[in-house]
Write an enzyme that holds these catalytic residues in place. Sequence first.
Site, short mmCIF file in Angstrom:
data_model
loop_
_atom_site.label_atom_id
_atom_site.label_comp_id
_atom_site.label_asym_id
_atom_site.label_seq_id
_atom_site.Cartn_x
_atom_site.Cartn_y
_atom_site.Cartn_z
N HIS A 122 0.82 -1.21 0.00
CA HIS A 122 0.00 0.00 0.00
C HIS A 122 0.85 1.26 0.00
O HIS A 122 0.42 2.31 -0.50
CB HIS A 122 -0.92 0.01 1.22
CG HIS A 122 -2.06 -0.93 1.11
ND1 HIS A 122 -3.02 -1.05 2.09
CD2 HIS A 122 -2.41 -1.80 0.15
CE1 HIS A 122 -3.91 -1.96 1.72
NE2 HIS A 122 -3.55 -2.43 0.55
N HIS A 144 -1.71 -12.68 -1.91
CA HIS A 144 -3.10 -13.14 -1.84
C HIS A 144 -3.17 -14.65 -1.64
O HIS A 144 -4.18 -15.17 -1.18
CB HIS A 144 -3.85 -12.73 -3.11
CG HIS A 144 -3.90 -11.26 -3.31
ND1 HIS A 144 -4.03 -10.66 -4.54
CD2 HIS A 144 -3.81 -10.23 -2.42
CE1 HIS A 144 -4.05 -9.35 -4.40
NE2 HIS A 144 -3.91 -9.06 -3.13
#
Length: 777
Positions: A289, A534
């Site tokens: 991020h 993920h």
Amino acid sequence: MRLVYHILVYVITISPIIKCHRPFGGHFESLDDNNLNHLQTEPPCDVCPRNGVCVPKVQCPAHVNPGSSNPRCHIDGQHVGVCCCTGSNHFEPKETQRVAASIEDLNSAHQQSKKKLDELVKRADSLLNEKDTVVKESDPSYGHHMFTRAVGSKAQELGRIGFLSLLLVQELKSREAISAEDLGSGIHRNAEGSFCLPPPLCPRKPSKYRNLDGTCNNSKNPSWGAIFTGFERLLPPEYRDGTWAFRLSVTNGILPNSRAVSNAVILDGHYPSRSHNAMFTQFGQFITHDISSGVVFTTGNDSAISCCSKDGQDVLPLELQHWACAAISISPKDPFYSQFNRRCINFVRGVLAPSHDCLIGYAKQMNGVSHFLDLSHIYGNSEEKLASLRAPGGLLKTFDDFGRELPPLTKENQCLTSNNVSPCFDSGDNHANQILSLTALHTLFTREHNRIARALYKLNPHLDEEALFFETRRIVQAEFQNIVYKEWLPLLIGPKMMKMFKIFTLDGYSQVYDPSTNPSITAEFSGAAMRFGHSIVDGKMLVFSPQTGSVDEILSLPETMFLPSRLRLKYFLDRLLTGMCMQPMQNVDPFMTSALSRYLFRGGNPFGHDLAAINIQRGRDYGLRPFNDYRVLIGSKPFTSFQQFPAKTAQRLSSVYTHPHDIDLWVGGLLEKPIDGGILGATFSQIIGDQFTKLKKGDRYFYEHGPDVNPGAFTPSQLSEIKKVTLARIICDNSDHIELLTQSPYAFLRRDLSGNQPVPCDSTVIPQMDLNKFRDL
């Protein structure tokens, strides 16, 4: 220019003979058993010809071109690379630059592209009056929209300019005024009235502190790494039209449906790691991020574009679709979504970035944050955002929850519920509420800033508020970078890769800064390699009580998204942090928890998004080349038959893909076996190793660089103290200290590993930084 991978495998291209210099003799073999070095009989060079530099193959993309002359060479005593004279350029530089198109063509095409953009915008605005063209807040797509929208309106404004540049290129290409080769080298936009962004204005004397927006890091290229600039490329993109359209199969057919690939290849499974914990997983997202945030197109009033009709029961008709729609259709026989009559997963294409060098070419997607490791998700990327996050006394704003500091509250709609009882927190990037464990890390680093600011003020009462704040920011950013390179990255790619890329953290100042290195994030890193994370997410979150020695609570992951209110429970933060350090992460493999592949952003729905399908579609949106091309780039053999994979994997792949060369990069990267000492396969390891090398070599403000490079360099004694800081120390110093009184020294490894048993937080086993070295700033 399409990479002809089979030529590289089966044909030795006749090229000019370049002799190596070998004053020391010796012979080394590459550690990669699947490399292409067997095609060359010459031993590696000891000294590269043509003033070349010996680098890992991934850092010299031009070596894959037929006819290239890049002899093998010794990187060190273990690794073999290639002699490179072109750096990160995809092709050998030309002696003369041909004018791609005439001024008349450029001006005419520019006027035509402006007209086309006006028509598209007008049509898009008219769609706002139609049914189903805007995402409802109750739909899972709205959660995804909150995650991919940029702070402020500037991203969309610049995106219009980037899109206009694309239309200009497409118009020139349709007139045959430019060639495919021109698209790779770039065309100078000297058309009348064209948009050419001016370079950032930088002070003659560089600031001691890095700019919030990432500008002015490099004096000759001040826009490198800045917010709203484009992702760079390891290899030229593969668009079927050369500019923006999704690539085709190697057979010239349509690639398999992304949801179909997800169903067939990315299965649900539970394979916990024997060493790494959930904190490692969450910190990876925290890093991502900070440096990479794809932005998608929105409507004229900044609403979320819908490409699906009737709450996802079908794909919208073409006449109602926004130009950025690329919806993922769902088969009526889908084993999961069919029970809810869902036939469409919403997907909106990424915003395109305008160039700062006045060149136009193929589409480059925009990064919605600065590309540097600068904690932009804590401090923001603009003066306006930072002002909203600052408090008096050099501190960051916090929400006082009965004496406990939590991130400040926001009035923006970032959570599923927002009221006085159920808080919604603010952050530098508006992503802090996505998942509880992420909010916990935002809490730790917000508290760390305030802890250090208070201590610095006691040591330096002469500092004014402005200096106190930015000195603190400079130190916390350095702590973060130290944790990334000293603790997290070696556990990801392993010590051999760290050595090959020369990015180990050593004593003293670094000597690796290179002003010719562009630190910008690559599309391959953002769109595929870093999305390995993920795969390692567990579908459940363990909340562990240190006092009772048992699991206090088990939370389903979808129930923790955009619902951060549990942090107000008195014991919750300590128990969550303990659980993150204790709970194993999942292995890197072609398995993904159904919490992400079926229930992502579900909210109040019985279904959610499929993150695997979105990852595959995003890779195609970014023009990422097939997995095989990146194997060739790093020096490995491409797959020519599905039978080269394990039997079950081969069966699953061949059920959706027509040819191994069609396999998407994200899918292929998860299929590779981990390299020695790391948790990723060779391809992802090298893409990520390359990126973190650029983030160190190309960042003038990197914490290890000395005063000859870094205007805000630390003294040797200060740097030595910063290098003591670990995530375990950050946790110990900033937890609530209600139940969390002990901590494992290695915060990214499971607590039950031998040698990583928890110790008291005041133990010397977890070193503390001596802030006295920062007296008299």
